[in-house]
Design a protein around this motif. Structure first.
Motif, PDB file in Angstrom:
ATOM      1  N   UNK A 231      14.280  -1.903 -11.761  1.00  0.00           N
ATOM      2  CA  UNK A 231      14.662  -3.215 -10.958  1.00  0.00           C
ATOM      3  C   UNK A 231      14.898  -4.207 -11.759  1.00  0.00           C
ATOM      4  N   UNK A 232      14.263  -5.210 -12.698  1.00  0.00           N
ATOM      5  CA  UNK A 232      14.418  -5.996 -13.156  1.00  0.00           C
ATOM      6  C   UNK A 232      16.146  -6.163 -14.249  1.00  0.00           C
ATOM      7  N   UNK A 233      16.793  -4.835 -14.406  1.00  0.00           N
ATOM      8  CA  UNK A 233      17.077  -4.926 -15.114  1.00  0.00           C
ATOM      9  C   UNK A 233      18.350  -4.880 -13.822  1.00  0.00           C
ATOM     10  N   UNK A 234      18.317  -4.289 -13.490  1.00  0.00           N
ATOM     11  CA  UNK A 234      19.430  -3.419 -12.258  1.00  0.00           C
ATOM     12  C   UNK A 234      19.599  -5.202 -10.812  1.00  0.00           C
ATOM     13  N   UNK A 235      18.458  -5.868 -11.230  1.00  0.00           N
ATOM     14  CA  UNK A 235      18.698  -7.159 -10.263  1.00  0.00           C
ATOM     15  C   UNK A 235      18.479  -7.556  -9.513  1.00  0.00           C
ATOM     16  N   UNK A 236      17.632  -6.500  -8.781  1.00  0.00           N
ATOM     17  CA  UNK A 236      16.576  -6.075  -7.203  1.00  0.00           C
ATOM     18  C   UNK A 236      15.331  -5.693  -7.136  1.00  0.00           C
ATOM     19  N   UNK A 237      15.067  -7.022  -5.665  1.00  0.00           N
ATOM     20  CA  UNK A 237      13.626  -7.175  -5.680  1.00  0.00           C
ATOM     21  C   UNK A 237      12.723  -5.565  -5.237  1.00  0.00           C
ATOM     22  N   UNK A 238      13.195  -5.241  -4.783  1.00  0.00           N
ATOM     23  CA  UNK A 238      12.937  -3.561  -4.158  1.00  0.00           C
ATOM     24  C   UNK A 238      13.503  -2.884  -4.177  1.00  0.00           C
ATOM     25  N   UNK A 239      12.716  -0.802  -4.199  1.00  0.00           N
ATOM     26  CA  UNK A 239      13.950  -0.499  -4.414  1.00  0.00           C
ATOM     27  C   UNK A 239      14.958   0.233  -2.911  1.00  0.00           C
ATOM     28  N   UNK A 240      13.845  -0.614  -1.741  1.00  0.00           N
ATOM     29  CA  UNK A 240      14.727  -0.009  -0.840  1.00  0.00           C
ATOM     30  C   UNK A 240      13.723  -0.354   0.848  1.00  0.00           C
ATOM     31  N   UNK A 241      13.932  -0.180   1.713  1.00  0.00           N
ATOM     32  CA  UNK A 241      13.364  -1.095   2.668  1.00  0.00           C
ATOM     33  C   UNK A 241      11.975   0.097   3.202  1.00  0.00           C
ATOM     34  N   UNK A 242      12.570   1.576   2.891  1.00  0.00           N
ATOM     35  CA  UNK A 242      11.756   2.552   3.901  1.00  0.00           C
ATOM     36  C   UNK A 242      10.012   1.799   4.808  1.00  0.00           C
ATOM     37  N   UNK A 243       9.305   1.250   3.988  1.00  0.00           N
ATOM     38  CA  UNK A 243       8.455   0.910   4.849  1.00  0.00           C
ATOM     39  C   UNK A 243       8.431  -0.103   4.908  1.00  0.00           C
ATOM     40  N   UNK A 244       8.901  -0.473   5.401  1.00  0.00           N
ATOM     41  CA  UNK A 244       9.240  -2.054   5.789  1.00  0.00           C
ATOM     42  C   UNK A 244       8.572  -3.221   4.162  1.00  0.00           C
ATOM     43  N   UNK A 245       7.570  -3.971   4.797  1.00  0.00           N
ATOM     44  CA  UNK A 245       6.765  -5.113   3.697  1.00  0.00           C
ATOM     45  C   UNK A 245       6.723  -4.107   2.790  1.00  0.00           C
ATOM     46  N   UNK A 246       6.016  -3.054   2.432  1.00  0.00           N
ATOM     47  CA  UNK A 246       5.951  -2.014   1.385  1.00  0.00           C
ATOM     48  C   UNK A 246       7.289  -2.113   0.166  1.00  0.00           C
ATOM     49  N   UNK A 247       8.009  -2.516   0.911  1.00  0.00           N
ATOM     50  CA  UNK A 247       9.365  -1.858  -0.123  1.00  0.00           C
ATOM     51  C   UNK A 247      10.286  -0.337   0.280  1.00  0.00           C
ATOM     52  N   UNK A 248      10.785   0.139  -0.577  1.00  0.00           N
ATOM     53  CA  UNK A 248      11.256   1.730  -0.640  1.00  0.00           C
ATOM     54  C   UNK A 248      10.035   2.915  -1.087  1.00  0.00           C
ATOM     55  N   UNK A 249      10.999   3.938  -0.785  1.00  0.00           N
ATOM     56  CA  UNK A 249      10.006   5.024  -1.211  1.00  0.00           C
ATOM     57  C   UNK A 249       9.804   5.014  -2.805  1.00  0.00           C
ATOM     58  N   UNK A 250      10.409   4.222  -3.616  1.00  0.00           N
ATOM     59  CA  UNK A 250      10.246   4.645  -4.635  1.00  0.00           C
ATOM     60  C   UNK A 250       9.192   3.404  -5.435  1.00  0.00           C
ATOM     61  N   UNK A 251       9.660   2.642  -4.384  1.00  0.00           N
ATOM     62  CA  UNK A 251       8.597   0.888  -4.683  1.00  0.00           C
ATOM     63  C   UNK A 251       7.487   1.845  -4.694  1.00  0.00           C
TER      64      UNK A 251
END
Length: 274
Positions: A231-251
């Protein structure tokens, strides 16, 4: 944010426990579904950075490898992985001919996602398939959550020495060590509790739970740090939004992936000859 996270947890927890209790194809299908979402997020992280990994191969390949863990013998699982590797290579060779600029890197991303999320993630199914697997997985996964929570709380309260200053500067050695202690304690406590439900002939013991929870708490944070690195290298905070405040599935799965692997081999070693 905390309230949203609590609501999501309360909604998902009964579903998770139910699928674990049922096991078999239902659990494998649920794992394949969530890991498939994680695979899509993995591919999109790199696509948003200008690369072209194959989302189709990532999702299908990961789901196939996870489902193969249910009944297929190891040689057939290996054949599936080898076949997916060849298909991915062919895909990106053709994509290069169509004008893709970074097909070698794209192939590496597609293959790494299939292996990391499909092959490694499939150990969650193998752990559940062990004798008394429903109890062992209900030790392994909560131990991760409790260790993570303890690391965050203690690190926020008393943390002074950064664990990974460049990658995740808020993580501290104090928090990490607290996570190991609480993860081991959680494993011991849960093993003692589940042994009552599992019956007097159960292989669950407090000592085995302590070893399992402690080992997972010791090594599973590497999974969290690994996804943080991407995520750092790709400049992303979360991997997704599937689980709302929990971020994505990969998070959510970053540490659980390794809990499956570590749990499977640790339980096999701890119960050998039992």
């Amino acid at each position: 944010m905390l309230r949203e996270r609590l609501v999501v947890t309360l909604l998902l927890l009964p579903i998770l426990i139910w699928t674990i209790a049922k096991g078999g194809w239902l659990f494998a299908g649920a794992a394949a579904l969530v890991l498939g979402f994680a695979a899509a997020e993995y591919g999109l992280l790199f696509r948003n950075a200008g690369l072209r990994p194959s989302l189709q191969l990532l999702v299908i390949g990961v789901a196939l490898l996870v489902l193969a863990r249910v009944d297929l013998p190891l040689e057939w699982q290996a054949l599936a992985l080898n076949g997916l590797t060849l298909i991915a290579l062919t895909w990106h060779l053709l994509d290069y001919e169509r004008g893709a600029l970074h097909s070698a890197t794209d192939f590496a991303v597609s293959l790494s996602g299939i292996v990391y999320l499909g092959w490694i993630g499939g150990y969650l199914v193998l752990l559940r398939s062990l004798p008394e697997g429903q109890w062992w997985i209900l030790i392994a996964l909560p131990s991760v959550w409790i260790a993570d929570s303890a690391a965050y709380l203690v690190g926020s309260w008393k943390g002074k020495r950064p664990l990974t200053p460049r990658l995740s500067p808020k993580k501290t050695w104090e928090g990490y060590l607290a996570g190991v202690v609480f993860g081991g304690a959680a494993g011991a406590g849960l093993a003692g509790l589940w042994s009552i439900a599992a019956g007097p002939d159960s292989g669950l013991t407090v000592v085995r739970g302590l070893v399992l929870g402690g080992l997972i708490a010791l090594l599973s944070p590497l999974g969290d740090l690994g996804i943080s690195m991407i995520k750092r290298e790709m400049k992303a905070k979360d991997t997704g939004t599937l689980f709302a405040a929990h971020g994505g599935a990969l998070d959510r799965l970053d540490s659980w992936l390794w809990a499956g692997v570590l749990g499977y081999y640790a339980v096999g070693w701890l119960t050998r000859g039992a």
